[in-house]
Design an enzyme around this catalytic site. Structure first.
Site, PDB file in Angstrom:
ATOM      1  N   TYR A   9       0.801  -0.456   6.322  1.00 45.90           N
ATOM      2  CA  TYR A   9       0.668  -0.419   4.859  1.00 45.90           C
ATOM      3  C   TYR A   9       0.602   1.006   4.317  1.00 45.90           C
ATOM      4  O   TYR A   9       1.127   1.289   3.246  1.00 45.90           O
ATOM      5  CB  TYR A   9      -0.540  -1.257   4.404  1.00 45.90           C
ATOM      6  CG  TYR A   9      -0.272  -2.739   4.574  1.00 45.90           C
ATOM      7  CD1 TYR A   9      -0.266  -3.310   5.840  1.00 45.90           C
ATOM      8  CD2 TYR A   9       0.028  -3.557   3.501  1.00 45.90           C
ATOM      9  CE1 TYR A   9       0.014  -4.653   6.020  1.00 45.90           C
ATOM     10  CE2 TYR A   9       0.308  -4.898   3.677  1.00 45.90           C
ATOM     11  CZ  TYR A   9       0.298  -5.447   4.934  1.00 45.90           C
ATOM     12  OH  TYR A   9       0.596  -6.769   5.115  1.00 45.90           O
ATOM     13  N   ASN A  30      -2.614 -14.080   2.086  1.00 49.30           N
ATOM     14  CA  ASN A  30      -1.536 -15.030   1.777  1.00 49.30           C
ATOM     15  C   ASN A  30      -2.139 -16.340   1.299  1.00 49.30           C
ATOM     16  O   ASN A  30      -3.349 -16.545   1.405  1.00 49.30           O
ATOM     17  CB  ASN A  30      -0.691 -15.307   3.027  1.00 49.30           C
ATOM     18  CG  ASN A  30       0.333 -14.202   3.304  1.00 49.30           C
ATOM     19  OD1 ASN A  30       0.649 -13.400   2.432  1.00 49.30           O
ATOM     20  ND2 ASN A  30       0.843 -14.176   4.510  1.00 49.30           N
ATOM     21  N   HIS A  42       7.683  -9.270   0.477  1.00 49.75           N
ATOM     22  CA  HIS A  42       6.896  -9.464  -0.751  1.00 49.75           C
ATOM     23  C   HIS A  42       7.479  -8.665  -1.915  1.00 49.75           C
ATOM     24  O   HIS A  42       6.739  -8.172  -2.768  1.00 49.75           O
ATOM     25  CB  HIS A  42       5.428  -9.058  -0.541  1.00 49.75           C
ATOM     26  CG  HIS A  42       4.709  -9.873   0.479  1.00 49.75           C
ATOM     27  ND1 HIS A  42       3.961 -10.984   0.168  1.00 49.75           N
ATOM     28  CD2 HIS A  42       4.630  -9.758   1.829  1.00 49.75           C
ATOM     29  CE1 HIS A  42       3.445 -11.500   1.266  1.00 49.75           C
ATOM     30  NE2 HIS A  42       3.844 -10.779   2.295  1.00 49.75           N
TER      31      HIS A  42
HETATM   32 FE1  HDE Z   1       2.150  -7.756   5.143  1.00 46.86          FE
HETATM   33  N1  HDE Z   1       3.283  -6.147   4.627  1.00 46.86           N
HETATM   34  N2  HDE Z   1       2.500  -7.360   7.100  1.00 46.86           N
HETATM   35  N3  HDE Z   1       1.154  -9.451   5.711  1.00 46.86           N
HETATM   36  N4  HDE Z   1       1.830  -8.202   3.227  1.00 46.86           N
HETATM   37  C1  HDE Z   1       3.558  -5.757   3.365  1.00 46.86           C
HETATM   38  O1  HDE Z   1       3.370  -3.553   2.593  1.00 46.86           O
HETATM   39  C2  HDE Z   1       2.960  -6.195   7.588  1.00 46.86           C
HETATM   40  C3  HDE Z   1       0.941  -9.902   6.963  1.00 46.86           C
HETATM   41  C4  HDE Z   1       1.021  -9.181   2.736  1.00 46.86           C
HETATM   42  O2  HDE Z   1       1.711  -7.406  -3.303  1.00 46.86           O
HETATM   43  C5  HDE Z   1       4.236  -4.415   3.300  1.00 46.86           C
HETATM   44  O3  HDE Z   1       3.134  -2.610   0.557  1.00 46.86           O
HETATM   45  C6  HDE Z   1       2.864  -6.172   9.015  1.00 46.86           C
HETATM   46  C7  HDE Z   1      -0.059 -10.941   6.989  1.00 46.86           C
HETATM   47  C8  HDE Z   1       1.061  -9.172   1.310  1.00 46.86           C
HETATM   48  O4  HDE Z   1       2.188  -5.349  -2.711  1.00 46.86           O
HETATM   49  C9  HDE Z   1       4.313  -4.001   4.773  1.00 46.86           C
HETATM   50  C10 HDE Z   1       2.323  -7.364   9.378  1.00 46.86           C
HETATM   51  C11 HDE Z   1      -0.429 -11.111   5.686  1.00 46.86           C
HETATM   52  C12 HDE Z   1       1.931  -8.134   0.964  1.00 46.86           C
HETATM   53  C13 HDE Z   1       3.661  -5.170   5.471  1.00 46.86           C
HETATM   54  C14 HDE Z   1       2.111  -8.122   8.165  1.00 46.86           C
HETATM   55  C15 HDE Z   1       0.345 -10.176   4.902  1.00 46.86           C
HETATM   56  C16 HDE Z   1       2.379  -7.543   2.187  1.00 46.86           C
HETATM   57  C17 HDE Z   1       5.498  -4.364   2.508  1.00 46.86           C
HETATM   58  C18 HDE Z   1       1.954  -7.790  10.794  1.00 46.86           C
HETATM   59  C19 HDE Z   1      -1.442 -12.105   5.114  1.00 46.86           C
HETATM   60  C20 HDE Z   1       2.351  -7.729  -0.432  1.00 46.86           C
HETATM   61  C21 HDE Z   1       5.144  -3.689   1.192  1.00 46.86           C
HETATM   62  C22 HDE Z   1       2.633  -8.954  11.285  1.00 46.86           C
HETATM   63  C23 HDE Z   1      -2.788 -11.902   5.595  1.00 46.86           C
HETATM   64  C24 HDE Z   1       1.376  -6.785  -1.068  1.00 46.86           C
HETATM   65  C25 HDE Z   1       3.803  -3.235   1.365  1.00 46.86           C
HETATM   66  C26 HDE Z   1       1.794  -6.487  -2.469  1.00 46.86           C
HETATM   67  C27 HDE Z   1       3.236  -6.434   2.244  1.00 46.86           C
HETATM   68  C28 HDE Z   1       3.480  -5.182   6.791  1.00 46.86           C
HETATM   69  C29 HDE Z   1       1.635  -9.464   8.144  1.00 46.86           C
HETATM   70  C30 HDE Z   1       0.205 -10.114   3.466  1.00 46.86           C
HETATM   71  C31 HDE Z   1       5.698  -3.674   5.276  1.00 46.86           C
HETATM   72  C32 HDE Z   1       3.294  -5.050   9.924  1.00 46.86           C
HETATM   73  C33 HDE Z   1      -0.608 -11.674   8.203  1.00 46.86           C
HETATM   74  C34 HDE Z   1       0.324 -10.117   0.368  1.00 46.86           C
HETATM   75  O5  HDE Z   1       3.566  -2.840   5.005  1.00 46.86           O
END
Ligand code: HDE
Length: 704
Positions: free
Chosen positions: A375, A161, A88
């Site tokens: 996060y 998402n 992202h």
């Molecule tokens: Fe994320 N995800 N994610 N994700 N995600 C990040 O956190 C992570 C997942 C989502 O605009 C990171 O601050 C793991 C699902 C958004 O700043 C990180 C898993 C969904 C954003 C991270 C998931 C998301 C992130 C990278 C388990 C939808 C952007 C930067 C499989 C429900 C937020 C940050 C923004 C960002 C980890 C899965 C949505 C690395 C371990 C499912 C919208 O922490």
């Protein structure tokens, strides 16, 4: 070199170099501090006399290292970047508010859901997932929809998402999944694209991804803009009431303007014409006062529903169809202000799934549990200090009190003697058992195991249900997307493995993709852990086309005009669009503008060379015959028309424009999407037709 330090001398250019720099420039330039412009200073506050030259011995050097202003300026510049998000990275944010429209006090004690009509400030960041910070907006990808709600009981981050399911069931697989989709590590390409071997290798070895793959290959992955997409919390969460009773909840954001996507051929061209297409769209809409809006809906259910539902509600690769569990509207989200500074707000905002107020709690979804670790951890890496909550965009807007202290960049430390509790100094704060967050007291027991539950084993049934819920047009787009992506995969074995999965989803889909890939024989269907169900009723809520807008509001018409254009026809389109709440932009041979039939000068918004029709939702060709004939010689004008037709857009045209249509291979009466504009009364009808957004029936004729 200048030797003078007198105030009057300081208002004049210091050297010949300064004079060269400003020579010939117009406008109200202030070159030096005066009553209107404050003095430039160093970060330490010291006034700076010259910001164009380093301190040297003589005008030709050598330079002197004692020039602290130069050193500080360059030092700071060298450290301007913070690590981009691992995923992202490319995103765009806006401020706004959440207004509660239904009290949920029966289900949750969360303060934000108690009082109808109350407004709470929010910051939202939309993003793509795979590409780096500078990548283009129209990648085929999932979109992040992260909402930070500054409630009176602390920040609630709903980090969602634009798709309601995810690729994997357990967070431990996330690094592998993300490594696979990003650039391949030896060659460092492709950028922001899933169309490569590593991604499809991982996916083809991961049956649990199949439902998400249907979403990512659908038009949901190429939205027209952030304003026209849904958002989903994905996981099952819990509401916890004042009596400590729990209700399961899934969160859905529904865009007021309806759903809309572009087609792939269009997306590819948008990326070239305007890589910032989605950013610009949000910026323009908000600056124009056309504030995007979503409705927050909740799907509420209890343990009995969870037990009777076809799939495990803890499995993030499954959704609960809206036809089975109706989403209840509970609030509205309005975005009405752009950040003052992109870095300070959009880049530094730190979303965290674990930010929940009292009354909202987690379920045991293994992916949500993993995210709750990730996060927080990632913010330390990106923002460099445990004090990232001191950054204004991350700070709560309600009163807060704690004894956390020190660390890099600590902006707020406890005041007074006490920096612990309890203490004998009469200094707070203290825990509040009544108001404070309490986890739902769920009974948990079992052995410690590294196991996936049996109830997560069905990887194909909902993928099939999604595919069968699409209109024929959308199904075709899915087949085309799979064909495109797999055609970029070099290893035939990966292509075959993918087709073997598709055979479990839909035999026709598998056969179409195999055929278009030139596969000479069908592989064996992949082994399914449990039989694929064919009794799940299609869910119309899953189709974009079935859930389009009833209006053309918020959309944009590109009007191709030139010298000699009929002023009345131009005016009629502008008026009809305005009444609909749509925007009109004038595209002309030159950006300076055009002189219309009655001698009026109309400034243009774009030059046709720089503004292909992919940037508009519909086009109107308001041309005299002379101008149209002239434009037939311009490749960009021909493409403007040919692309609008190929992308199934509505095309309004004056009779004069027919030579240009003809040159693009279009006969004026080919289909209902070609609308004559000669009668001034035709403009409102043209705009009304545009409400359908696209003439999908044309797609078979176009064969993109
Ligand atoms: Fe994320 N995800 N994610 N994700 N995600 C990040 O956190 C992570 C997942 C989502 O605009 C990171 O601050 C793991 C699902 C958004 O700043 C990180 C898993 C969904 C954003 C991270 C998931 C998301 C992130 C990278 C388990 C939808 C952007 C930067 C499989 C429900 C937020 C940050 C923004 C960002 C980890 C899965 C949505 C690395 C371990 C499912 C919208 O922490």
């Amino acid at each position: 070199m200048t030797a003078s330090k007198s105030p009057s001398a300081a208002r004049k250019p210091h050297s010949i170099h300064d004079q060269n720099l400003v020579a010939g420039q117009g406008g109200d330039l202030h070159l030096f501090a005066d009553g209107d412009m404050p003095a430039l200073t160093t970060a330490q506050g010291g006034p700076v006399s010259d910001d164009l030259n380093t301190l040297k011995v003589g005008s030709r050097g050598p330079a002197l290292i004692e020039d602290f202003h130069f050193r500080e300026k360059i030092f700071h510049f060298d450290h301007e970047r913070i690590p981009e998000r691992v995923v992202h990275a490319r995103g765009y944010g806006a401020h706004g508010y959440f207004e509660t429209t239904k009290s949920l006090s029966e289900y949750t004690r969360a303060d934000i859901f108690q009082r109808v009509g109350e407004k709470t400030p929010v910051f939202v960041r939309f993003s793509t997932v795979a590409g780096s910070k500078g990548s283009f907006d129209l990648a085929r990808d999932v979109r992040g929809f992260a909402v930070k709600i500054y409630t009176k009981e602390g920040n609630w981050d709903l980090v969602g998402n634009n798709m309601p399911v995810f690729f994997i069931q357990d967070a431990i697989r996330f690094p592998d999944m993300v490594h696979a989709v990003k650039e391949e590590p030896d060659r460092a390409f492709p950028q922001a694209q899933s169309a490569h071997d590593n991604f499809w290798d991982f996916i083809s070895l991961t049956p649990e991804s199949m439902h998400m793959i249907m979403w990512v290959m659908s038009d949901r992955a190429i939205p027209r803009s952030f304003r026209f997409m849904e958002g989903f919390g994905v996981h099952t969460f819990r509401f916890v009431s004042a009596n400590d009773e729990s209700t399961f909840v899934k969160f859905i954001w529904k865009p007021k303007l309806g759903l809309q996507s572009v087609v792939w051929n269009e997306a590819v061209k948008i990326n070239g014409a305007d890589p910032d297409f989605h950013r610009r769209d949000l910026w323009t809409a908000i600056q124009a006062g056309d504030f995007p809006e979503w409705e927050l809906c909740v799907q509420l259910f209890d343990q009995n529903f969870a037990n009777s539902f076809d799939f495990d509600v803890l499995d993030p690769t499954k959704l609960i169809p809206e036809e089975i569990l109706e989403p209840i509207p509970v609030g509205r989200l309005v975005l009405d202000r752009m950040p003052d500074n992109f870095f300070a707000e959009t880049e530094q905002v730190a979303f965290m799934t674990q930010n929940v107020p009292p009354g909202i709690d987690f379920s045991n979804d293994p992916q949500l549990q993993g995210r709750n670790f990730s996060y927080l951890d990632t913010q330390l890496k990106r923002l460099g200090s445990p004090n990232f909550t001191h950054i204004p965009i991350n700070a709560p807007k309600c009163p807060f009190h704690h004894f956390q202290q020190d660390g890099h960049m600590a902006m707020r430390n406890p005041v007074g003697r006490a920096n612990y509790q309890p203490n004998s100094w009469g200094e707070g704060p203290r825990p509040d058992p009544g108001r404070g967050f309490r986890s739902f007291a769920a009974e948990e027991n079992g052995q410690k195991v590294l196991l996936r539950p049996e109830s997560f084993a069905d990887h194909y049934s909902q993928a099939r249900q999604f595919y069968l819920s699409q209109t024929g047009t959308e199904q075709k787009h899915i087949a085309m997307a799979l064909t495109f992506e797999l055609s970029k995969v070099e290893a035939p074995v990966i292509r075959e493995r993918m087709v073997s999965h598709l055979m479990n989803i839909d035999a026709n889909l598998a056969a179409t993709v195999a055929d278009k890939l030139g596969m000479r024989k069908m592989p064996k269907a992949a082994d399914a852990a449990v039989p694929v169900r064919d009794d799940l009723a299609p869910s119309p809520a899953l189709s974009i086309i079935e859930n389009g807008p009833a209006s053309f509001k918020g959309r944009k018409i590109g009007v191709l005009a030139a010298n000699g254009t009929d002023e009345k026809a131009l005016y009629a389109i502008r008026q009809a669009a305005e009444q609909e709440g749509a925007m009109v932009e004038l595209v002309a041979p030159m950006v300076g503008g055009i002189e219309t039939s009655d001698g009026q000068w109309n400034e243009a918004d774009h030059m046709v060379d720089g503004s292909p029709s992919v940037l508009f939702d519909a086009v109107a060709l308001v041309l005299s015959e002379d101008a149209a004939n002239r434009l037939t010689g311009e490749a960009t004008a021909r493409d403007f028309v040919a692309d609008a037709f190929a992308h199934c857009k509505f095309i309004g045209f004056t009779a004069g424009a027919t030579p240009l249509l003809a040159k693009a291979g279009i006969e004026p009466d080919m289909d209902e999407g070609l609308i004559p504009l000669d009668d001034a009364k035709a403009a409102p009808d043209f705009v009304a037709s545009c409400r359908k957004l696209r003439v999908w029936a044309r797609e078979d004729a176009v064969k993109l």
